[in-house]
Design a protein around this motif. Structure first.
Motif, PDB file in Angstrom:
ATOM      1  N   LYS A 118      20.232 196.520  11.302  1.00 12.51           N
ATOM      2  CA  LYS A 118      19.968 196.816  12.953  1.00 12.51           C
ATOM      3  C   LYS A 118      20.417 197.423  13.376  1.00 12.51           C
ATOM      4  N   ARG A 119      21.814 197.958  13.546  1.00  5.77           N
ATOM      5  CA  ARG A 119      22.768 198.457  14.251  1.00  5.77           C
ATOM      6  C   ARG A 119      22.618 200.299  13.442  1.00  5.77           C
ATOM      7  N   LEU A 120      22.407 199.931  12.074  1.00  4.21           N
ATOM      8  CA  LEU A 120      22.474 201.923  11.655  1.00  4.21           C
ATOM      9  C   LEU A 120      21.106 202.418  12.509  1.00  4.21           C
ATOM     10  N   SER A 121      20.059 201.231  12.802  1.00  2.00           N
ATOM     11  CA  SER A 121      18.767 201.597  13.059  1.00  2.00           C
ATOM     12  C   SER A 121      18.452 202.135  14.110  1.00  2.00           C
ATOM     13  N   GLY A 122      20.027 201.937  15.736  1.00  2.00           N
ATOM     14  CA  GLY A 122      19.927 201.813  16.801  1.00  2.00           C
ATOM     15  C   GLY A 122      20.189 203.070  17.454  1.00  2.00           C
ATOM     16  N   GLU A 123      20.650 202.841  18.505  1.00  2.00           N
ATOM     17  CA  GLU A 123      20.895 204.717  19.199  1.00  2.00           C
ATOM     18  C   GLU A 123      22.423 204.642  18.690  1.00  2.00           C
TER      19      GLU A 123
END
Length: 406
Positions: A118-123
């Motif tokens: 989720k973090r890697l897919s964020g901004e």
């Protein structure tokens, strides 16, 4: 014979043996490994439990995500508790740092995996926060180097966070995970082909395993002379640790020579552009005079023009700090200026790239590409996991052979 002198925290430990704290942890971890082996009908006594280590390679975000996918599948296969040590270099340490932020991550890996993805897919980290971190490094350390720039500007763009925790503090939350060893390539030893090129950092110590020289982990970054600490440096945070573990820095000059070719400019010019850019951003944050900024601006433009042979793309209009008395506008301008310089930097590098079919190379080798898309991350986690599931029996065969050999 007199008793040996007790080891002090501010001294270098010279000995080819485990730190006493690591030794105690390993003894406890062996019980977990033994129980895991017995589930697969691999029987041995506790003192004969093989030392099973999982080693993660370098390779940027590909290595980070690949290691995560491998660990997830090892967990599903029931093999994760067989691992005594977890070690990595470069991109793999990015994964390790993310895992060990979570207390006893191996007991809830599926949840931790989802959180990381989720973090890697964020901004990710914005420019303001990245430069603020760079500023903190600049004013908080006795020796500011390219590694600090690499941490704040490069590593953050891939891991998408600024981790200011420390290895020693985070380890206090773990009792059920493999023992972590972060590895660093010693640039000077590697290039001179002399000495021990591998430097390791674990929750208790940092040092050269082949040489047998270690310091307490809390002193990593401090200066030592003749075995005793002379200058103290505050404990280095996990963001910096992930940067110093990046193997690309150990091959910096060779990488530049390979990319640029035999007739290109020296590495010092590229380095100077980068450091001038850092100084400009720090000046904006500090509100330094327009004259200082203009000098840096001119230095960057002149150097880029020299490197490109006069064929570089023009940067944005001349910088005029404070002309509008609007600090927010100055920061916005500096952000665009930085992007322009970086784009020019990338273009110059690609012009010298020694491949005819650059598009094909990019597609098949994504180590140095921009951060992966969410789809790419999910795909790589799945592919890495299949590498484990397809070879589970072979892994068990090797583990069984190691246990029998002891």
């Amino acid at each position: 014979m007199s008793a040996s002198k007790p080891q002090q925290r501010d001294e270098v430990r010279i000995k080819h043996s485990l730190n006493k704290n690591e030794k105690a942890f390993v003894a406890r971890r062996r019980n977990t490994v033994l129980q895991c082996l017995q589930k697969f009908n691999i029987h041995c006594s506790q003192d004969k439990v093989p030392n099973i280590a999982l080693l993660g390679s370098g390779g940027g975000q590909r290595a980070m995500v690949g290691l995560l996918g491998s660990l997830v599948q090892l967990d599903k296969a029931g093999l994760l508790d067989c691992i005594l040590y977890l070690s990595g270099v470069s991109g793999s340490t990015w994964c390790m740092a993310s895992l060990y932020k979570e207390p006893d991550w191996s007991t809830k890996l599926e949840t931790v995996k989802d959180k990381i993805i989720k973090r890697l897919s964020g901004e990710g980290v914005n420019w303001k926060d990245a430069f603020a971190k760079l500023r903190k490094y600049y004013y908080g350390k006795d020796f500011f180097s390219l590694t600090d720039v690499w941490a704040a500007m490069f590593v953050t763009s891939f891991v998408k966070e600024i981790d200011e925790g420390t290895l020693t503090d985070e380890w206090k939350k773990h009792s059920k995970d493999p023992f972590p060893i972060y590895t660093v390539i010693d640039k000077h030893c590697k290039q001179s082909e002399e000495g021990d090129p591998w430097f390791e950092i674990n929750p208790y110590e940092a040092g050269y395993s082949l040489t047998g020289a270690f310091v307490d982990a809390s002193n990593f970054g401090s200066q030592f002379h003749k075995g005793s600490k002379k200058t103290h440096q505050n404990v280095l945070d996990m963001l910096y640790l992930q940067a110093v573990c990046s193997s690309a820095l150990a091959d910096g000059e060779e990488i530049w020579k390979w990319i640029k070719g035999p007739n290109s400019q020296s590495i010092e010019e590229y380095y100077q552009v980068l450091m001038d850019l850092v100084d400009m951003n720090l000046a904006v944050l500090e509100g330094t005079s327009t004259t200082d900024i203009s000098a840096l601006d001119q230095s960057i433009k002149t150097t880029l023009n020299d490197i490109s042979g006069g064929e570089g793309q023009p940067l944005c209009k001349a910088f005029c700090l404070g002309a509008s008395a609007d600090l927010k506008a100055d920061k916005q301008y500096m952000t665009q200026y930085t992007i322009d310089v970086c784009n020019q930097f990338v273009k110059l590098k690609l012009d010298f790239w020694p491949f005819d079919q650059i598009d094909s190379w990019r597609k098949n080798h994504r180590t140095s590409n921009l951060p992966y898309s969410p789809e790419r991350v999910a795909e790589l986690v799945d592919v890495a996991g299949k590498n484990i599931s397809n070879n589970k029996e072979k892994l068990l065969e090797q583990i069984r052979a190691a246990a029998e050999a002891k």
